[in-house]
Structures are given as C-alpha cells and as structure tokens.
Design an enzyme around this catalytic site. Structure first.
Site, mmCIF file in Angstrom:
data_model
loop_
_atom_site.group_PDB
_atom_site.id
_atom_site.type_symbol
_atom_site.label_atom_id
_atom_site.label_comp_id
_atom_site.label_asym_id
_atom_site.label_seq_id
_atom_site.Cartn_x
_atom_site.Cartn_y
_atom_site.Cartn_z
ATOM 1 N N LYS A 108 72.671 -11.246 -33.215
ATOM 2 C CA LYS A 108 72.459 -11.768 -31.910
ATOM 3 C C LYS A 108 71.813 -13.446 -31.940
ATOM 4 O O LYS A 108 72.519 -14.052 -31.381
ATOM 5 C CB LYS A 108 71.310 -11.094 -31.334
ATOM 6 C CG LYS A 108 70.786 -11.729 -29.977
ATOM 7 C CD LYS A 108 69.798 -11.133 -29.333
ATOM 8 C CE LYS A 108 68.479 -11.268 -29.974
ATOM 9 N NZ LYS A 108 67.479 -12.318 -29.274
ATOM 10 N N ASN A 109 70.916 -13.659 -32.928
ATOM 11 C CA ASN A 109 70.388 -14.846 -33.077
ATOM 12 C C ASN A 109 71.452 -15.748 -33.619
ATOM 13 O O ASN A 109 71.321 -17.232 -33.373
ATOM 14 C CB ASN A 109 69.192 -15.000 -33.831
ATOM 15 C CG ASN A 109 68.082 -14.211 -32.949
ATOM 16 O OD1 ASN A 109 68.254 -14.166 -31.796
ATOM 17 N ND2 ASN A 109 66.822 -13.963 -33.558
ATOM 18 N N CYS A 159 61.130 -13.676 -25.247
ATOM 19 C CA CYS A 159 59.928 -12.697 -25.194
ATOM 20 C C CYS A 159 58.703 -13.483 -25.248
ATOM 21 O O CYS A 159 58.397 -14.455 -25.679
ATOM 22 C CB CYS A 159 60.179 -12.034 -26.513
ATOM 23 S SG CYS A 159 61.280 -10.702 -26.300
ATOM 24 N N ARG A 210 55.209 -20.576 -27.920
ATOM 25 C CA ARG A 210 56.466 -20.830 -28.403
ATOM 26 C C ARG A 210 56.850 -22.543 -27.702
ATOM 27 O O ARG A 210 57.921 -22.746 -26.728
ATOM 28 C CB ARG A 210 57.480 -20.120 -27.673
ATOM 29 C CG ARG A 210 57.357 -18.584 -28.121
ATOM 30 C CD ARG A 210 58.448 -17.653 -27.828
ATOM 31 N NE ARG A 210 59.354 -17.638 -28.771
ATOM 32 C CZ ARG A 210 60.444 -16.961 -28.864
ATOM 33 N NH1 ARG A 210 60.495 -15.881 -27.691
ATOM 34 N NH2 ARG A 210 61.361 -16.862 -29.934
ATOM 35 N N ASP A 225 60.328 -10.621 -36.595
ATOM 36 C CA ASP A 225 61.057 -9.631 -35.622
ATOM 37 C C ASP A 225 61.115 -8.350 -36.198
ATOM 38 O O ASP A 225 61.740 -7.299 -35.578
ATOM 39 C CB ASP A 225 62.574 -10.291 -35.595
ATOM 40 C CG ASP A 225 62.632 -11.241 -34.385
ATOM 41 O OD1 ASP A 225 61.568 -11.741 -34.109
ATOM 42 O OD2 ASP A 225 63.625 -11.982 -34.293
ATOM 43 N N ARG A 232 68.253 -6.480 -24.651
ATOM 44 C CA ARG A 232 68.727 -7.757 -24.807
ATOM 45 C C ARG A 232 69.377 -8.288 -26.159
ATOM 46 O O ARG A 232 69.836 -9.095 -26.387
ATOM 47 C CB ARG A 232 67.316 -8.688 -24.314
ATOM 48 C CG ARG A 232 67.010 -8.544 -23.014
ATOM 49 C CD ARG A 232 65.873 -9.475 -23.031
ATOM 50 N NE ARG A 232 65.791 -10.902 -23.439
ATOM 51 C CZ ARG A 232 64.652 -11.567 -23.652
ATOM 52 N NH1 ARG A 232 63.801 -11.746 -22.678
ATOM 53 N NH2 ARG A 232 64.962 -12.698 -24.307
HETATM 54 C C1 UD1 Z 1 63.635 -17.678 -33.595
HETATM 55 C C2 UD1 Z 1 64.443 -16.258 -32.969
HETATM 56 C C3 UD1 Z 1 63.312 -15.201 -32.733
HETATM 57 C C4 UD1 Z 1 62.471 -15.142 -34.403
HETATM 58 C C5 UD1 Z 1 61.869 -16.621 -34.684
HETATM 59 C C6 UD1 Z 1 61.284 -16.387 -35.898
HETATM 60 C C7 UD1 Z 1 66.268 -16.878 -31.725
HETATM 61 C C8 UD1 Z 1 66.843 -16.970 -30.380
HETATM 62 N N1 UD1 Z 1 64.958 -16.307 -31.708
HETATM 63 O O1 UD1 Z 1 62.770 -17.996 -32.433
HETATM 64 O O2 UD1 Z 1 63.795 -14.008 -32.633
HETATM 65 O O3 UD1 Z 1 61.343 -14.290 -33.847
HETATM 66 O O4 UD1 Z 1 63.228 -17.450 -34.648
HETATM 67 O O5 UD1 Z 1 62.220 -15.949 -37.010
HETATM 68 O O6 UD1 Z 1 66.792 -17.067 -32.882
HETATM 69 N N2 UD1 Z 1 57.452 -23.739 -33.183
HETATM 70 C C9 UD1 Z 1 56.708 -24.961 -32.966
HETATM 71 N N3 UD1 Z 1 57.350 -26.071 -32.237
HETATM 72 C C10 UD1 Z 1 58.557 -25.975 -32.223
HETATM 73 C C11 UD1 Z 1 59.392 -24.687 -32.443
HETATM 74 C C12 UD1 Z 1 58.591 -23.707 -32.939
HETATM 75 O O7 UD1 Z 1 55.413 -24.934 -33.155
HETATM 76 O O8 UD1 Z 1 59.338 -26.910 -31.520
HETATM 77 C C13 UD1 Z 1 56.554 -22.994 -33.817
HETATM 78 C C14 UD1 Z 1 56.579 -21.549 -33.020
HETATM 79 O O9 UD1 Z 1 55.502 -21.449 -32.126
HETATM 80 C C15 UD1 Z 1 56.385 -20.502 -33.899
HETATM 81 C C16 UD1 Z 1 57.217 -21.065 -35.119
HETATM 82 O O10 UD1 Z 1 57.190 -22.326 -35.060
HETATM 83 O O11 UD1 Z 1 55.055 -20.329 -34.430
HETATM 84 C C17 UD1 Z 1 58.587 -20.554 -35.535
HETATM 85 O O12 UD1 Z 1 59.438 -20.656 -34.307
HETATM 86 P P1 UD1 Z 1 60.755 -20.647 -34.202
HETATM 87 O O13 UD1 Z 1 61.398 -20.361 -35.489
HETATM 88 O O14 UD1 Z 1 61.260 -21.893 -33.790
HETATM 89 O O15 UD1 Z 1 61.283 -19.374 -33.363
HETATM 90 P P2 UD1 Z 1 62.533 -19.353 -32.236
HETATM 91 O O16 UD1 Z 1 63.625 -20.437 -32.649
HETATM 92 O O17 UD1 Z 1 61.690 -19.750 -30.855
#
Ligand code: UD1
Length: 433
Positions: free
Chosen positions: A22-23, A117, A122, A306, A398
C-alpha cells in the site's frame, strides 16, 4: 458501517498470498501522474487508501483506467488542475505525495493537508523544508490547503532532521524533474522508498542510493511511460506472520520478499516460532506458548512501527514480561485499552508498554482505533475464547485487501456484518457453535 464478528480459537493453517505494498502504491501512483504518456501499474492492492488516491488523480484530469482489480493505467498527459481538494483526500496520508509530484511536474501544487491514522502529531516540516530547499514557496492556506509554487526547481543538498518515509519520497518526487542534482541525506531506507525510486527510474528518472541513507537525484527534463509491478506489502505479510504465531498455526505466506521481513522474523524466532524462508515465501509455525522479548520500533531495517500493535498483541499472550518501546509515533498504544477489555495485562508509560503475558484473551466488544491497531485487534479476536465484535473496521479496509476472506481461507471463524445487525450476529453464532 460494518463490523467483524469473530469466534476465536481456530489455529490459522494453510497458504495466503500477499498483495502489493500500500505505502509503495501511494508514492508510485502520485509519481505516475508526472509522465505525459500512459503508465501501467501492476500488483496494485485494492484497498481504500489507494482507491481514494486514484479518485483524486482522476479528479485533477488524469485518465485512470482500472484494467483489472490489481492493474491500473494512468495517463497524466490530460491533467487540467493542480488543485487537489477532493473531499476524501484529507483522510489519507499518501495525499501529500501529490504535492511533490505536481510541484515537480508543474512547479505548482495545492493539496489538502494530509490526514491518515491518528497515531501522533505527524508534522510535515521536513517535506516543507525539502521543497523550500529546491526553491519552492510553501504556505498553508485557509481550509488547510498546502500551496507550493516555484519559478523553477533547482537541485540542492537536503539534510533531513528526522528519518521520514514521507519526506524522503516527496522530495525524491519533486527533485526528479528539477534542474541539477539533489542530495537527500539521512533519508529513510524502507523497501517502499526503493520501490518508488525504481518506478521513477523506469520512467526515465535518475535516482541513485535509494535504500541507503544518502539518495542522489539527478533531475531530468521529462518522464516517459512505463510498466511497473509494485513490491509485496511488508506489513500485510508481517500481520499474517504474527496472526499465524498468535493462533499457534502453520501458515505459508506467499509472494513476499523475505529480506523485508527480517526484523519481524527475528523477533518471532526469538520468542519460539519456527520460520522457514524460501525465495518468495515464508512459513511460520508455532505449536507452543511463545516467550517474551523486548521490541523497539525504528526506521527500516529496524522493527517497523506499523507492526508494533500486532507484535504487542502477540507478546500479551506470551510467557513472561515484555517491553515494547514505540520510538516513531507518540500515540500508538490506543489499542491497549481495547486489549485490556479482553484480559490483557499491559501498562503504558509514555512511549513504553510493559506487557505481562496472560494465558489467553476473552472475547469482547471492542473498537479499532486505527489501521494497524485494527489488524492487531482482529488477531486478538482470533485467539480469544468466545465471540469478539470489532467496530470501526473501515480503518482496516484502508490497508488490507480482503482481510476477512484471507483469514477465513486459513480457518478463521469471522464475518463482516452490518453494525447492530442482531439477526446476522445470531446467525453467525448459530453457524459456528
Ligand atoms: C509512513 C507510512 C506509515 C508508517 C511510517 C513510518 C505511508 C503513507 N505511511 O508514514 O504507515 O508508520 O511511514 O514507517 O507511507 N516527522 C517529522 N516531520 C516531518 C515528517 C515526519 O517530524 O516532516 C516525524 C514523524 O512525526 C514521525 C517520524 O518523523 O515521528 C517518521 O514519520 P514518517 O516516516 O514521515 O511517517 P509517514 O510518512 O507519515
């Protein structure tokens, strides 16, 4: 609204085929609109997040042709708008990839702030920082629309302050059609990052280093059409592995890349499962009560966040005390209150759960707080004595295709029913008793 009714107690036995990731699909679909020629994507999972993104892509004028359940042809040559405020897009996380892809292609994008979620705050500051480093102006407008524009995008050196899957993919997307070279340091290394990079390269991009913590993107002028098959879903596979272990079953999980499952396999072996690895499948056998361990979620190749709820659920049934530390998202233990209703003994303090294993769970009426926690609660229901009714299964849909069909084929006793359809509940109970 639907819910699952589950009668616990059956070990899962047999074979299950894992779908596309999915991701990875979310990044790839967003990337597909960057070509003006048709792009054929295969092994697409038929899950709600993906379908919402496809609707949004059609909504901006791209041709989206669903060839079959798992194949889609996208032609971004007909896009008329860079404004994505489709009602549902806010609910999914992957919506933000359209920001990177449209900004890269048209130097302009307006996309509703992403949802996903509720597992933590985030933020998207790293995405913003990356786009700005490439020369874009990024503002958040009224109504939560992110507006990104640039006269031109120019390659730059970007150091991510946190390892972010989303920011790494988004910056890769925008940089792929920028002028010059972009270097993303401290990038995420998840399998789906590599898959998105491979896909973009198949359209003519020049991306090297995906899967390491330094990615080098040499911008190209334009993309051409391509045919690409998405990698198997690491988390769907991991979920079935844990389900097999929790029910003391024996399941061959097919269409996987065993390497991507190393962190999960290692923990399962540590607590007493037998794992056999083949070229593109893994077999999980558990015929005894498993033992405790400690788990800390980390960016890939660490233990995936996850998989944390599913693994914690398994440890809640294992012998002894386990400690699970969630180091990625601060709000990912909401399912613990639901597990407690089933008899689990878990104490959460900050980002740590101290789990005292119990002998078994009792069926209960519970509710899924998010996607992966929902899957974990299904596993709990499969193990529990008696009946479990799980609400809010829209979360599960989802990200898991045909979840109940796949589990039922492995011997699970469960059914999707309309909320409060007492007659269906009675019928199911009669059938399985
Ligand atoms: C993606 C996945 C999600 C998975 C996560 C971590 C998708 C659609 N979702 O989420 O299923 O749980 O990776 O493997 O692919 N952060 C910041 N600033 C930013 C971006 C992230 O501080 O601009 C922090 C987040 O709060 C978190 C960490 O970085 O603590 C990792 O987040 P991130 O890897 O970006 O997760 P997602 O891309 O939202």
């Amino acid at each position: 609204m639907d819910q699952y009714i589950i009668k616990g107690g059956n070990p899962l036995v047999g074979e299950v085929v894992i779908g596309g990731a999915k991701n990875a699909a979310l990044g790839i679909l967003a990337g597909a609109v960057m070509a003006d020629d048709p792009v054929l994507i295969e092994n697409l999972p038929d899950v709600d997040d993906v379908n919402v993104l496809l609707d949004a892509i059609a909504g901006i004028g791209a041709i989206v042709d669903r060839v079959d359940r798992h194949t889609v042809r996208i032609n971004g040559g007909t896009i008329k708008s860079v404004y994505v405020d489709y009602e549902y897009i806010k609910k999914i996380r992957g919506s933000y990839y359209l920001l990177g892809s449209l900004l890269g292609k048209y130097k302009e994008a307006q996309v509703a702030l992403p949802g996903g979620c509720n597992i933590g705050s985030r933020p998207i500051d790293q995405h913003k920082k990356g786009f700005e480093a490439l020369g874009a102006k990024v503002t958040i407008e009224q109504g939560g629309i992110i507006n990104a524009t640039a006269k031109a995008l120019k390659g730059n050196h970007i150091y991510l302050d946190v390892v972010s899957v989303g920011a790494t993919i988004n910056i890769m997307l925008a940089a792929a059609l920028a002028e010059g070279t972009t270097i993303i340091e401290n990038s995420a290394k998840e399998p789906h990052i590599v898959d998105v990079a491979n896909f973009l390269n198949s359209m003519g991009a020049n991306i090297k280093g995906a899967g390491t913590d330094v990615i080098r993107v040499k911008g190209v002028e334009k993309f051409h059409g391509s045919t690409y098959s998405i990698i198997p879903d690491q988390i769907e596979a991991g979920t079935f592995m844990v389900a097999a272990a929790a029910t003391r079953g024996d399941v061959l999980i097919k269409n996987v890349i065993p390497k991507h499952l190393d962190a999960i396999s290692a923990k399962l072996v540590e607590i007493g499962c037998d794992i056999e690895e083949y070229d593109d499948s893994v077999r999980v056998v558990a015929n005894k009560r498993l033992s405790h361990t400690n788990v800390k979620t980390l960016p890939y190749p660490g233990f995936p966040t996850d998989m944390q709820p599913q693994m914690s659920t398994l440890l809640a049934l294992s012998n002894g005390t386990s400690v699970v530390t969630e180091s990625i998202f601060e709000n990912r233990f909401k399912y613990v209150a639901e597990l407690a209703r089933m008899g689990a003994d878990i104490k959460v303090e900050g980002n740590m759960a101290v789990i005292n294993g119990v002998e078994g769970f009792m069926g209960a009426a519970i509710s899924a707080p998010d996607l992966r926690a929902g899957a974990a609660l299904v596993i709990a229901g499969l193990v529990a004595e008696g009946f479990t009714i799980l609400d809010q299964i829209a979360y599960i849909e989802r990200g898991y295709e045909a979840f109940e069909e796949k589990l039922t084929a492995l011997g699970a006793s469960m059914k999707k029913i309309d909320v409060n359809d007492e007659r269906e509940i009675k019928k199911f109970k009669l059938q399985v008793s």
